[in-house]
Design a protein around this motif. Sequence first.
Motif, short mmCIF file in Angstrom:
data_model
loop_
_atom_site.label_atom_id
_atom_site.label_comp_id
_atom_site.label_asym_id
_atom_site.label_seq_id
_atom_site.Cartn_x
_atom_site.Cartn_y
_atom_site.Cartn_z
N ILE A 1 -24.62 36.68 24.42
CA ILE A 1 -23.33 36.02 24.16
C ILE A 1 -22.21 37.04 24.28
O ILE A 1 -21.20 36.79 24.94
N ASP A 2 -22.38 38.19 23.63
CA ASP A 2 -21.35 39.22 23.68
C ASP A 2 -21.09 39.71 25.10
O ASP A 2 -19.94 39.89 25.49
N ARG A 3 -22.15 39.94 25.87
CA ARG A 3 -21.98 40.41 27.25
C ARG A 3 -21.15 39.43 28.06
O ARG A 3 -20.34 39.82 28.90
N ALA B 1 -22.81 35.54 16.78
CA ALA B 1 -23.01 36.99 16.85
C ALA B 1 -22.15 37.68 15.81
O ALA B 1 -20.98 37.34 15.63
N ASP B 2 -22.75 38.62 15.11
CA ASP B 2 -22.02 39.41 14.12
C ASP B 2 -21.48 40.66 14.80
O ASP B 2 -22.19 41.62 15.03
N ASN B 3 -20.19 40.60 15.10
CA ASN B 3 -19.54 41.75 15.71
C ASN B 3 -18.69 42.52 14.71
O ASN B 3 -18.67 43.74 14.74
N TYR B 4 -18.01 41.82 13.85
CA TYR B 4 -17.08 42.47 12.92
C TYR B 4 -17.17 41.92 11.51
O TYR B 4 -16.25 42.08 10.72
N MET B 5 -18.25 41.27 11.15
CA MET B 5 -18.36 40.65 9.83
C MET B 5 -18.45 41.70 8.73
O MET B 5 -19.25 42.62 8.82
N ASN B 6 -17.66 41.51 7.69
CA ASN B 6 -17.75 42.34 6.50
C ASN B 6 -17.95 41.43 5.29
O ASN B 6 -19.06 41.27 4.81
N MET C 1 -14.40 32.96 14.48
CA MET C 1 -15.51 33.47 15.30
C MET C 1 -15.39 32.93 16.72
O MET C 1 -14.94 31.81 16.93
N ARG C 2 -15.81 33.74 17.67
CA ARG C 2 -15.76 33.31 19.06
C ARG C 2 -17.14 33.34 19.73
O ARG C 2 -17.41 32.60 20.64
N ALA C 3 -18.01 34.23 19.28
CA ALA C 3 -19.32 34.42 19.91
C ALA C 3 -20.34 33.46 19.31
O ALA C 3 -21.13 33.83 18.45
N PRO D 1 -23.42 43.42 19.26
CA PRO D 1 -23.49 42.84 17.92
C PRO D 1 -24.31 43.69 16.96
O PRO D 1 -25.24 44.38 17.36
N LYS D 2 -23.94 43.60 15.68
CA LYS D 2 -24.70 44.26 14.61
C LYS D 2 -25.87 43.38 14.20
O LYS D 2 -26.86 43.87 13.67
N GLY D 3 -25.73 42.07 14.43
CA GLY D 3 -26.76 41.13 14.02
C GLY D 3 -26.42 39.73 14.50
O GLY D 3 -25.47 39.55 15.28
N ALA D 4 -27.20 38.78 14.04
CA ALA D 4 -27.00 37.38 14.43
C ALA D 4 -27.13 36.50 13.20
O ALA D 4 -28.05 36.66 12.40
#
Length: 136
Positions: free
Chosen positions: A99-101, A49-54, A33-35, A109-112
Amino acid sequence: MVKLNEEMVKSLENEIVFLATASKDGIPNVSAMRAVKVLDAEKGIILIADNYMNKTLKNILENPNVAITTSNCKEVPYQYKGKAEYYTEGEYLKIAEEIDRSLKPDLKPKGAVVIKITEIYNLKSGENAGKLIAKD
């Protein structure tokens, strides 16, 4: 209450963070994770930040127990354990968007994931390897 020192905060916010989760059946998963942002160093609360979590998200929803370390664990040798909660709206999602910006303006993000750190362990090799440093 587990307190994060300045060195820990800097490492968590500036390095790749490895987030380990497990399914309800105990199947492990680890993701880079980076964010990441430390929301409250005094209380040991961080946000990812949840950007790509599956698999990671599925595991967190089934089993909130997580472990974290950073890519520079040789210099900042800590393992953090805690409980994760997931948010898809409200204040935490807004922080994840900020954070993403700062990392990539077009990322949304899809979520946090908000983690309350409850234990910190020493990762440095030697006689104190694995020693509990702090516990909530």
